[in-house]
Scaffold this active site. Structure first.
Site, PDB file in Angstrom:
ATOM      1  N   THR A  39      47.489   8.564  46.271  1.00 39.76           N
ATOM      2  CA  THR A  39      47.752   9.950  46.650  1.00 39.76           C
ATOM      3  C   THR A  39      46.897  10.862  45.775  1.00 39.76           C
ATOM      4  OG1 THR A  39      50.015   9.305  47.184  1.00 39.76           O
ATOM      5  CG2 THR A  39      49.578  11.672  46.977  1.00 39.76           C
ATOM      6  N   SER A  40      46.885  10.559  44.484  1.00 41.87           N
ATOM      7  CA  SER A  40      45.979  11.218  43.535  1.00 41.87           C
ATOM      8  C   SER A  40      45.792  10.272  42.349  1.00 41.87           C
ATOM      9  CB  SER A  40      46.551  12.554  43.077  1.00 41.87           C
ATOM     10  OG  SER A  40      45.646  13.171  42.185  1.00 41.87           O
ATOM     11  N   GLY A  41      44.831   9.373  42.439  1.00 38.20           N
ATOM     12  CA  GLY A  41      44.493   8.515  41.305  1.00 38.20           C
ATOM     13  C   GLY A  41      45.080   7.118  41.293  1.00 38.20           C
ATOM     14  N   SER A  42      45.934   6.767  42.247  1.00 42.16           N
ATOM     15  CA  SER A  42      46.690   5.518  42.124  1.00 42.16           C
ATOM     16  C   SER A  42      45.910   4.242  42.441  1.00 42.16           C
ATOM     17  CB  SER A  42      47.951   5.567  42.991  1.00 42.16           C
ATOM     18  OG  SER A  42      48.933   6.338  42.355  1.00 42.16           O
ATOM     19  N   LYS A  88      50.222  -4.134  47.585  1.00 38.67           N
ATOM     20  CA  LYS A  88      51.164  -3.324  46.804  1.00 38.67           C
ATOM     21  C   LYS A  88      52.524  -3.279  47.494  1.00 38.67           C
ATOM     22  CE  LYS A  88      51.156   1.422  44.841  1.00 38.67           C
ATOM     23  NZ  LYS A  88      50.308   2.654  44.780  1.00 38.67           N
ATOM     24  N   SER A 123      49.380   4.312  40.241  1.00 38.10           N
ATOM     25  CA  SER A 123      50.600   3.565  40.481  1.00 38.10           C
ATOM     26  C   SER A 123      50.357   2.156  41.006  1.00 38.10           C
ATOM     27  CB  SER A 123      51.496   4.328  41.460  1.00 38.10           C
ATOM     28  OG  SER A 123      50.883   4.410  42.744  1.00 38.10           O
TER      29      SER A 123
END
Ligand SMILES: *[C@@H]1O[C@H](CO)[C@@H](O)[C@H](O)[C@H]1NC(C)=O
Ligand SMILES: *[C@@H]1O[C@H](CO)[C@@H](O)[C@H](O)[C@H]1NC(C)=O
Ligand SMILES: *[C@@H]1O[C@H](CO)[C@@H](O)[C@H](O)[C@H]1NC(C)=O
Ligand SMILES: *[C@@H]1O[C@H](CO)[C@@H](O)[C@H](O)[C@H]1NC(C)=O
Ligand SMILES: *[C@@H]1O[C@H](CO)[C@@H](O)[C@H](O)[C@H]1NC(C)=O
Ligand SMILES: *[C@@H]1O[C@H](CO)[C@@H](O)[C@H](O)[C@H]1NC(C)=O
Ligand SMILES: *[C@@H]1O[C@H](CO)[C@@H](O)[C@H](O)[C@H]1NC(C)=O
Ligand SMILES: *[C@@H]1O[C@H](CO)[C@@H](O)[C@H](O)[C@H]1NC(C)=O
Ligand SMILES: *[C@@H]1O[C@H](CO)[C@@H](O)[C@H](O)[C@H]1NC(C)=O
Ligand SMILES: *[C@@H]1O[C@H](CO)[C@@H](O)[C@H](O)[C@H]1NC(C)=O
Ligand SMILES: CC(=O)N[C@H]1CO[C@H](CO)[C@@H](O)[C@@H]1O
Ligand SMILES: CC(=O)N[C@H]1CO[C@H](CO)[C@@H](O)[C@@H]1O
Length: 548
Positions: free
Chosen positions: A214-217, A112, A193
């Site tokens: 971080t939360s769901g990426s 990424k 993301s």
């Protein structure tokens, strides 16, 4: 051929026979049948390299050709590593004289575009402000990949700033990389993301990719692009020289087409790092005796285990009918595989839904952690030192598309007026660790004596994010072909539509990755849902088109 064992990791390589039964017929290389690049796994690639069917240089050539076939449509890769072919040549030479660095030797991997490399590639989080910036050395993630023998093929597009800039934007859009699209439907929201990592791994533009969460990426784009994603415990994988959001929640993990491939990657990137003190909390940090994540792939993992379901989360956020039906089927299959299924509710969940402390944690962390990242740059082309500078650049630079793409998340972070050294941060973090811990996943595990908790992946990321506990998602199903198209809030992507994939999440206690990998593998091997539906867009180039 002579084998010099340079690394203990080599011993993990076993050349097991092919497993996945896919709809693709494969490709003929030197008279031998070989899987297509959309379905091939690591052990099959290593088999082909070892037997001389093809070289790592062939793999780089094939993957680059595949990227060029689809990037003008999907925008999933922001840049290629100009040194990839030279690195492949070295890997081939080492292999020819019997030297293998590890299980990833000579295997192309994408990362990424927020994971820094000290080479010709940029590390930007998708922002023009960081194009041309330089870091003092490789991020620990990049260094570990190289040490394990992997070829870093390029950088994947992302939701800009890992989706931490705008309240009104689209998943997979960055100013530097454009709009990423998913490959299962024209105009598909790729989720985010780690959008480009999800799309690229899914259609075989590399063996696999790294994402950050971080939360769901990691979980969400893995789910929406039909992949296995591992979101490791915060601290299991070093964040050194990865553009941050939150030191308390950020983690880096693999996005791959099979559980075992993801396990091989996790084995390569996990471990303590002097540059990220959160890694000192790894239970085996001092002994060095890492779990064997590949050996953890166990068909019988469910036998005799208690597995929980966070029923109250499902009740408060009723999933789409297709998702709920697939979830109920999955639960029945896991029960049939030997597990006892019980409720494992998140007791603080309802209170959490109306509590704003999690925003405070991320905002205060970002103010501190962004400044810390920027302070480490050895070349900072736009003299950006903190969030105030970054917001000013972004609002002034036309390609950043402000105000169409707003900066409201940063506006809130700056309006907060404090960073994560403040007592008000500690108070907010104390509240969120309750919602994630005793009132969330840890309480559910302890109160109900379960080894893991299940949810459909669209519902899984939020609570584990608060305490940095691990989650693995595995393909579970697809929306039916007659699903009505629903657009995203920004109005430019299909947020839900025909053939959109979704996953099943296994959530566990901190450092329980080996157990979760076992469950994920046992579920995957019984279902192979990844193969149920094919993308609408698949590159045509295969290794046999480039092999000499
Ligand atoms: C194998 O090849 C590499 C790269 O050319 C070289 O550095 C190394 O010394 C060689 N090792 C052996 C055992 O020949
Ligand atoms: C990194 O950005 C610079 C400046 O725009 C550009 O010249 C260079 O080609 C980029 N690197 C790669 C590998 O694309
Ligand atoms: C890492 O350092 C930070 C800041 O000093 C501290 O708050 C945190 O507890 C440390 N973490 C570990 C695991 O040592
Ligand atoms: C869990 O929550 C569901 C839905 O709110 C509820 O029906 C169920 O009774 C709860 N289970 C336990 C063990 O409390
Ligand atoms: C933070 O949590 C405390 C305790 O639950 C609560 O009183 C406060 O209102 C919360 N803050 C925000 C901004 O929601
Ligand atoms: C955090 O805020 C404190 C108090 O204002 C300040 O001294 C410190 O430099 C800040 N740290 C960062 C990394 O911004
Ligand atoms: C941000 O950095 C600039 C210099 O680049 C400095 O003038 C400014 O005071 C800093 N702001 C904060 C809040 O630290
Ligand atoms: C804001 O950005 C513009 C354009 O990059 C620059 O000219 C200006 O000096 C910046 N202002 C501050 C206060 O940094
Ligand atoms: C932290 O939260 C717990 C409840 O989870 C509460 O009992 C305690 O007083 C809080 N501590 C601080 C410093 O806010
Ligand atoms: C979000 O952005 C789109 C596109 O610019 C715009 O049409 C829409 O009104 C915006 N929505 C909100 C809630 O700001
Ligand atoms: C990184 C990459 O492969 N970029 C290519 C994307 O596609 C265009 C053609 O549409 C090529 O020119 C780029 O080199
Ligand atoms: C490598 C690549 O595909 N780059 C593209 C990123 O998106 C912008 C905007 O759509 C294009 O101009 C680039 O070619």
């Amino acid at each position: 051929m002579r084998f010099v064992v340079l690394s203990a990791l080599v011993s993990a390589v076993t050349f097991a026979s092919a497993r996945t039964v896919g709809p693709f017929t494969g490709t003929i290389i030197k008279g031998q049948q070989f899987p297509t690049l959309i379905e091939v796994d690591l052990e099959q690639l290593q088999d082909g390299l070892e037997s001389g069917l093809f070289t790592s240089q062939d793999l780089v050539a094939a993957y680059v050709a595949r990227i060029n076939e689809v990037n003008s449509t999907l925008h999933m890769v922001t840049e290629l590593n100009p040194d990839a072919m030279a690195i492949a040549k070295t890997a081939d030479a080492l292999r020819a004289n019997g030297t293998l660095l590890g299980p990833l030797h000579g295997i192309p991997i994408l990362i990424k575009n927020n994971i820094a490399t000290n080479d010709k590639m940029n590390n930007t989080a998708g922002s023009w402000s960081l194009v041309g910036s330089k870091v003092p050395r490789d991020s620990t993630m990049a260094a570990k990949l190289r040490k394990a023998g992997a070829i870093i093929l390029g950088k994947t597009n992302l939701s800009q700033w890992a989706n931490y800039r705008s309240q009104n934007t689209s998943n997979g859009w960055s100013a530097y990389g454009g709009q990423t699209y998913g490959a299962y439907f024209p105009g598909q929201d790729p989720s985010g993301s780690s959008s480009g990592s999800g799309v690229s791994s899914s259609i075989g533009l590399a063996l696999a990719a790294l994402g950050t969460e971080t939360s769901g990426s990691i979980l969400s784009p893995s789910s929406q692009n039909n992949l296995v994603g591992i979101k490791p415990t915060v601290g299991l994988t070093s964040r050194y020289l990865v553009i941050p959001i939150s030191e308390h929640q950020d983690t880096i993990g693999p996005m791959a087409r099979s559980v075992k491939d993801a396990a091989y990657l996790l084995q390569a990137i996990a471990g303590p790092d002097q540059y990220d003190n959160y890694t000192s909390a790894i239970p085996w940090a001092k002994t060095g005796a890492a779990p064997d994540y590949v050996a953890a792939c166990n068909y019988n993992a469910f036998a005799g285990k208690r597995i929980g379901i966070a029923r109250n989360v499902l009740a408060l956020n009723p999933p789409q009918p297709a998702v709920l039906a697939a979830f109920n089927t999955a639960v029945a299959q896991i029960k049939a595989a030997g597990a006892t299924i019980v409720d494992a509710n998140f007791t603080g969940y309802q209170q959490y839904l109306s509590n704003g402390n999690s925003s405070i944690v991320l905002e205060a962390d970002f103010v501190s952690d962004l400044a810390n990242y920027l302070s480490q740059l050895t070349y900072n082309p736009n003299n950006i030192h903190n969030l105030t500078d970054e917001r000013n650049f972004t609002q002034s630079f036309p390609a950043e598309m402000y105000p169409t793409r707003d900066t409201r998340i940063w506006d809130a972070a700056l309006a907060l007026g404090f960073n994560n050294s403040d007592a008000r941060f500690a108070a907010a973090y104390n509240v969120t660790t309750y919602f994630g811990g005793v009132g969330g996943i840890l309480g559910a595990i302890a109160d109900n004596n379960v080894s893991a908790v299940l949810l459909p992946t669209p519902l899984s990321p939020g609570i584990p994010a608060l305490i940095g506990s691990p989650v693995i998602t595995v393909p579970m199903g697809f929306y039916p072909a007659n699903t009505s198209v629903v657009m995203n809030g920004f109005g430019n992507l299909v947020a839900r539509g025909p053939n959109f994939p979704f996953g099943l999440s296994f959530m566990g206690a901190k450092w329980s990755e080996a157990d979760l990998i076992g469950f994920a593998y046992a579920y995957e091997q019984r279902t192979f849902h990844r193969n149920d539906v094919q993308p609408y867009l698949v590159p045509n180039i295969e290794i046999n088109d480039v092999v000499s």
